[in-house]
Design a protein around this motif. Structure first.
Motif, PDB file in Angstrom:
ATOM      1  N   LEU A  39     -36.532  35.155   1.040  1.00  0.00           N
ATOM      2  CA  LEU A  39     -36.310  33.880   1.696  1.00  0.00           C
ATOM      3  C   LEU A  39     -35.945  33.911   3.177  1.00  0.00           C
ATOM      4  O   LEU A  39     -36.522  33.097   3.905  1.00  0.00           O
ATOM      5  N   ARG A  40     -35.300  35.106   3.371  1.00  0.00           N
ATOM      6  CA  ARG A  40     -34.966  35.158   4.940  1.00  0.00           C
ATOM      7  C   ARG A  40     -36.313  35.308   5.796  1.00  0.00           C
ATOM      8  O   ARG A  40     -36.394  34.531   6.812  1.00  0.00           O
ATOM      9  N   HIS A  41     -37.136  36.020   5.438  1.00  0.00           N
ATOM     10  CA  HIS A  41     -38.618  36.133   6.246  1.00  0.00           C
ATOM     11  C   HIS A  41     -39.203  35.029   6.264  1.00  0.00           C
ATOM     12  O   HIS A  41     -39.782  34.465   7.294  1.00  0.00           O
ATOM     13  N   ARG A  42     -39.209  34.110   5.125  1.00  0.00           N
ATOM     14  CA  ARG A  42     -39.964  32.869   5.013  1.00  0.00           C
ATOM     15  C   ARG A  42     -39.310  31.880   6.061  1.00  0.00           C
ATOM     16  O   ARG A  42     -40.019  31.206   6.713  1.00  0.00           O
ATOM     17  N   LEU A  43     -37.935  31.714   6.103  1.00  0.00           N
ATOM     18  CA  LEU A  43     -37.236  30.658   6.975  1.00  0.00           C
ATOM     19  C   LEU A  43     -37.459  31.113   8.296  1.00  0.00           C
ATOM     20  O   LEU A  43     -37.888  30.560   9.228  1.00  0.00           O
ATOM     21  N   SER A  44     -37.437  32.564   8.636  1.00  0.00           N
ATOM     22  CA  SER A  44     -37.614  32.959  10.064  1.00  0.00           C
ATOM     23  C   SER A  44     -39.101  32.746  10.564  1.00  0.00           C
ATOM     24  O   SER A  44     -39.033  31.977  11.539  1.00  0.00           O
ATOM     25  N   LEU A  45     -39.825  33.264   9.841  1.00  0.00           N
ATOM     26  CA  LEU A  45     -41.631  32.778  10.434  1.00  0.00           C
ATOM     27  C   LEU A  45     -41.796  31.303  10.488  1.00  0.00           C
ATOM     28  O   LEU A  45     -42.477  30.907  11.384  1.00  0.00           O
ATOM     29  N   ARG A  46     -41.090  30.514   9.443  1.00  0.00           N
ATOM     30  CA  ARG A  46     -41.379  28.918   9.439  1.00  0.00           C
ATOM     31  C   ARG A  46     -40.746  28.339  10.668  1.00  0.00           C
ATOM     32  O   ARG A  46     -41.293  27.585  11.380  1.00  0.00           O
ATOM     33  N   ALA A 100     -31.378  27.095   8.725  1.00  0.00           N
ATOM     34  CA  ALA A 100     -32.470  27.088   9.377  1.00  0.00           C
ATOM     35  C   ALA A 100     -33.161  25.770   9.948  1.00  0.00           C
ATOM     36  O   ALA A 100     -33.887  25.689  11.215  1.00  0.00           O
ATOM     37  N   ILE A 101     -33.235  24.695   9.303  1.00  0.00           N
ATOM     38  CA  ILE A 101     -33.641  23.160   9.573  1.00  0.00           C
ATOM     39  C   ILE A 101     -32.789  22.817  10.983  1.00  0.00           C
ATOM     40  O   ILE A 101     -33.264  22.338  12.025  1.00  0.00           O
ATOM     41  N   GLN A 102     -31.418  23.295  10.822  1.00  0.00           N
ATOM     42  CA  GLN A 102     -30.968  22.910  12.137  1.00  0.00           C
ATOM     43  C   GLN A 102     -31.123  23.986  13.408  1.00  0.00           C
ATOM     44  O   GLN A 102     -30.194  23.825  14.414  1.00  0.00           O
ATOM     45  N   GLU A 103     -31.742  24.887  13.072  1.00  0.00           N
ATOM     46  CA  GLU A 103     -32.156  25.853  14.148  1.00  0.00           C
ATOM     47  C   GLU A 103     -31.255  26.846  14.587  1.00  0.00           C
ATOM     48  O   GLU A 103     -30.952  27.084  15.552  1.00  0.00           O
ATOM     49  N   ASP A 104     -30.161  27.064  13.698  1.00  0.00           N
ATOM     50  CA  ASP A 104     -29.192  27.905  13.936  1.00  0.00           C
ATOM     51  C   ASP A 104     -29.555  29.216  13.168  1.00  0.00           C
ATOM     52  O   ASP A 104     -29.232  29.421  11.907  1.00  0.00           O
ATOM     53  N   GLN A 105     -30.116  30.305  14.015  1.00  0.00           N
ATOM     54  CA  GLN A 105     -30.820  31.393  13.406  1.00  0.00           C
ATOM     55  C   GLN A 105     -29.673  32.442  12.783  1.00  0.00           C
ATOM     56  O   GLN A 105     -29.688  32.929  11.603  1.00  0.00           O
ATOM     57  N   LEU A 106     -28.708  32.500  13.491  1.00  0.00           N
ATOM     58  CA  LEU A 106     -27.607  33.543  13.228  1.00  0.00           C
ATOM     59  C   LEU A 106     -26.899  33.019  11.938  1.00  0.00           C
ATOM     60  O   LEU A 106     -26.571  33.697  11.194  1.00  0.00           O
ATOM     61  N   ALA A 107     -26.782  31.585  11.828  1.00  0.00           N
ATOM     62  CA  ALA A 107     -25.851  31.164  10.657  1.00  0.00           C
ATOM     63  C   ALA A 107     -27.095  31.197   9.221  1.00  0.00           C
ATOM     64  O   ALA A 107     -26.350  31.577   8.527  1.00  0.00           O
TER      65      ALA A 107
END
Length: 908
Positions: A664-671, A635-642
């Motif tokens: 975790l998934r939804h927290r990272l997606s929204l962030r 997520a930090i690398q902005e690789d959503q699929l990964a």
């Protein structure tokens, strides 16, 4: 006068439907100033096809000669060779051509001297191809060809294709840099070439995963891919076909039988078939199976003859057969010598046991259906293998034994129960109790003595203590848990240190559940010491793993990193080259610490290494931490699929943690993708359906793995709610959420759980912002910063960049403490840097060392680190060192990436 068949001299036309191989074409063209290019590989690797492509790119004119069995007559061979040259000029070699066919020809060296002078006088550079040279076995031809090559003029280049190395002075040519070699490893189709062939040439609609499966099964063998493709053109269920594809498929069977097996002498065929049961071969092992005394030399011959025999080490001691060839040989063995199979496995097992390869010895004993032999080996080695963390392997041994055998051996039941308990998977753990009951019955049936009964009772009590269900968060009956563990200790003989270590782990877990960190530290230190003293490295390593977790929750991140480093080094020295998956948890924790401290490139490498190891362990804690950290990194690398893929893998490896993974998934997606409408909609739906009720959540008072996962699920849900609530202050139940987090925060502060205090404080800050309470948000953030400063916590704030950045800028102006102000400045600087994408640098110019190339080839062959160490006679630590160097030089962090990059650079 030799009557020549002119079609043997025709240059083949280039096929249009082939996969271009420009790197190999360029390799041949760049070698034209040398004397010889040797293309040596087994049947069907595309030698002639490559040359037909090269013809159109070759800067020189080319002559061609197809060879067959009839060309072993020296007169005919040289007549054809000279006739091929006359395609360049009618008079080229004409005198030599007449001499070779005369009634009483001069000595061959005289004729070739005449030819060499003609070639030297012919000013135009050209290349001459001798196709299928493996048909030539006449020594006089080899000697004459060697003379020709040694004296070949600079304007002439020879190209020889062959299925086996010819009897020519290759070593001398190699040493003088007069030789270019293209071998099976070079001709193997890469993943991309396999995909181009199956999709483009064969016209098949296959997924990348299906292409990969076929490429791995055929090992890039061109004809194997072609035959698979032909078969699939008439298949409706390609997935099943690919899963079942082997050397016993009729097309493969016919090809290898006709082109390879039937061409061999009877004794060679017998050797190949008898040794087909082996996954790895060496001379002494093959001698034991076949009764020969020269198997080592025969293996060398088979390799030189390109008979689908692949060397596994630089010293040519160990070999294996190509997968499809091995399938064919086993099929032939089953059809021609079915009664000998069990005896061959038995002989293999005996030799392997005598030479220390216990895992392979047990596998062959089980294949031989020699239950008594297998039980003896398993009984001797099951516990020591469990102590090394090889739980899945030992479970596999027990699962292959007939059930009746457990009715006669109580200690075998005990060993199986330990394996089931350590598997840490619900259904299998439940089986352990039934196996223990069987052990108790068998003790009476076999009238076991007092010593055996006492030993079995101590083990059984220890297993039952280990299997005790986790006390509920309400009531926390941990005193009962600890008391039962102490009783198991009492029953267990004092010298059973390996099992005492396991019980110490369970006691440590109990103390974590009541947040008694000092008692937990003591228990885990005892687990480490007893495990090392008793040889139970599997249990021992979980001592420091839990000590790291205690340091983490206490906010001592630097201490945690030091613990990781020191214990990784200690265990790598102790295991000295042995495969040890549990150590992967320490790598995972180290990678997580690197991530938190913003050392992202190092975090990726270490996390990848750790996750590669722990996939062979049964426990779920390291999987949770590892894949959660990897998802966060992606997520930090902005690789959503990964990121999605990491969360998916987390769910698959820890089925009980679906709520945790989705939060975790939804927290990272929204962030990281706050403007994605689909992500917002999915997060909203999940929050409504998750069953999370903050007003009903009691204070979580333990820091055991279950309690931590539970709390993190709620924390992640709080972050999801805060992000969804931005701009909608009246839409969500902030009061109940804040009250819940405040209770948990107070408990964490009272017990010194600094990391929890920071995590909860950050969540509360975001919730205050969503409510529009800026003053409270500033106060909450300042308190979290004060706790975090000096702890090593960093990305926890940086990852919440957009909402926290304005608050940090305002706080920086009012903070008086210089150290805290400097910490805040560092956070703001990191927030200005933008997303951290994977590094893209120029490839390191330094080529891999010879040893690194050997390791790289082994990685490409799909071998584990342990197998690489065995075959190259390296310790596991040394293998890991080489792999890290390889990854660093190729600028990759995964095995697949390394293989692809190495092939791109023509290193393998």
């Amino acid at each position: 006068m030799v009557e020549l068949l002119r079609t043997k001299l025709y240059i083949p036309r280039r096929r249009t439907n082939i996969v271009p191989r420009p790197h190999l074409v360029e390799r041949i063209n760049s070698s034209l100033e040398k004397k010889l290019t040797l293309i040596s590989a087994p049947a069907g690797f595309g030698k002639t096809t490559l040359l037909s492509e090269w013809l159109s790119k070759c800067p020189r004119r080319v002559t061609w000669l197809f060879l067959d069995e009839g060309d072993n007559d020296p007169t005919q061979f040289w007549a054809y060779f000279m006739a091929s040259l006359q395609g360049l000029h009618a008079d080229l070699g004409s005198r030599a051509f007449v001499q070779i066919q005369s009634q009483q020809p001069p000595p061959i060296k005289s004729i070739l001297t005449e030819l060499i002078n003609d070639l030297a006088a012919f000013s135009e550079p050209f290349a001459s191809v001798l196709d299928d040279y493996h048909f030539i076995d006449a020594q006089s031809i080899h000697e004459a060809m060697s003379f020709l090559i040694d004296h070949l003029p600079a304007n002439v280049h020879l190209v020889i294709t062959t299925r086996e190395d010819p009897d020519l002075p290759l070593a001398r040519l190699r040493a003088r840099d007069h030789l270019t070699e293209i071998r099976a490893m070079d001709l193997r189709f890469t993943q991309e070439e396999s995909e181009a062939f199956l999709r483009g040439v064969m016209g098949l609609e296959l997924s990348r995963q299906e292409v990969t499966a076929l490429e791995e099964r055929t090992e890039g063998w061109a004809v194997g891919l072609q035959l698979a493709g032909l078969s699939m053109q008439s298949q409706t269920d390609t997935k099943s076909f690919i899963a079942d594809f082997s050397g016993s498929h009729r097309y493969i069977l016919d090809y290898l039988s006709d082109e390879v097996l039937r061409q061999q002498a009877e004794d060679v065929r017998t050797f190949l078939i008898q040794t087909a049961i082996l996954d790895r071969l060496n001379g002494p092992l093959c001698d034991a199976l076949t009764g020969r005394t020269d198997s080592g030399k025969l293996l060398e011959y088979l390799e030189a003859a390109n008979l689908f025999v692949i060397p596994l080490d630089g010293d040519r001691r160990w070999y294996r057969y190509h997968q499809l060839f091995a399938d064919l040989l086993r099929n032939q063995l089953t059809r021609s010598q079915p009664d000998s199979i069990a005896e061959l496995h038995r002989k293999a097992s005996q030799w392997l046991e005598a030479n220390g390869d216990i895992q392979a010895a047990i596998d062959h004993a089980l294949e031989a259906s020699d239950v008594a032999w297998a039980v003896r080996l398993i009984g001797q080695h099951a516990m020591s293998r469990l102590y090394k963390g090889e739980v899945a392997m030992v479970i596999g041994w027990f699962d292959r034994l007939p059930e009746a055998i457990f009715q006669t051996d109580p200690m075998l039941c005990i060993y199986k129960a330990w394996a089931l308990a350590l598997m840490q998977r619900g259904r299998r753990m439940e089986e352990a109790e039934q196996v223990l009951k069987t052990a108790e019955l068998v003790l009476d049936q076999v009238q076991a003595g007092e010593e055996v009964r006492k030993l079995a009772a101590g083990h059984a009590a220890s297993i039952r203590a280990y299997l005790l269900p986790t006390p509920s968060r309400e009531g926390k009956e941990t005193e009962v848990l600890i008391a039962l563990c102490e009783e198991a200790r009492r029953l267990l003989p004092e010298d059973e240190l390996a099992i005492h270590s396991v019980i110490a782990l369970k006691i440590g877990f109990g103390f974590l559940m009541i947040a008694d960190l000092e008692a937990a530290r003591s228990a885990y230190q005892h687990a480490l010491e007893a495990g090392l003293a008793g040889g139970n490295y599997y249990s021992a390593v979980y001592g420091p793993i839990n000590l790291v977790l205690i340091a983490l929750v206490s906010g001592h991140l630097r201490e945690a990193l030091d613990l990781c480093d020191s214990n990784i080094n200690q265990f790598n020295q102790i295991i000295a080259g042995q495969y040890f998956p549990p150590i992967g948890a320490l790598y995972v924790l180290k990678g997580s610490l690197y991530l938190e401290s913003d050392r992202l490139a190092e975090a990726e490498r270490v996390l990848t290494e750790g996750l590669d190891l722990i996939r062979w362990t049964g426990e779920s804690i390291a999987h949770r931490r590892g894949y959660a950290a990897l998802a966060r990194l992606r997520a930090i690398q902005e690789d959503q699929l990964a990121m999605f893929e990491a969360v998916k893998t987390l769910e698959e490896s820890w089925p009980e943690g679906t709520r945790y993974a989705q939060a975790l998934r939804h927290r990272l997606s929204l962030r990281h993708w706050p403007d994605d409408p689909q992500g917002i909609e999915e997060a909203q739906a999940w929050l409504e359906q998750s069953g999370i009720k903050f007003d009903e959540l009691a204070v979580i008072k333990g820091i055991d793995s279950i309690s931590v996962a539970y709390m993190e699920s709620y924390l992640n849900a709080a972050h999801v709610l805060a992000r969804l609530a931005i701009g909608k202050p009246g839409s969500y139940p902030f009061e109940s959420v804040q009250a819940c987090l405040e209770r948990q925060e107070n408990f964490a502060e009272a017990h010194g759980f600094a990391s929890w205090v920071v995590e909860i404080g950050t969540a509360r800050t975001l919730l205050y912002l969503a409510e529009g309470k800026k003053r409270e948000a500033l106060d909450s953030l300042e308190a979290a910063l004060t706790t975090a400063a000096g702890s090593g916590i960093f990305r926890m704030f940086v990852d919440e960049c957009d909402p926290l950045k304005p608050l940090l800028e305002e706080l920086k102006q009012r903070i008086k403490d210089e150290a805290l102000k400097a910490y805040t400045s560092r956070l703001l600087e990191a927030m200005r840097c933008g997303p951290a994408r994977p590094e893209e640098q120029e490839v390191h110019k330094e080529l891999l060392s010879q040893r690194e190339l050997e390791v790289m080839r082994s990685l490409a062959d799909g071998l584990t680190y342990e197998e690489i160490g065995q075959q190259l006679y390296l310790s596991l630590n040394t293998v890991q060192f080489h792999v890290k160097n390889i990854y660093g030089k190729l600028l990759v962090n995964k095995r697949v990436q390394a293989i692809e990059r190495a092939r791109e650079l023509h290193l393998i």
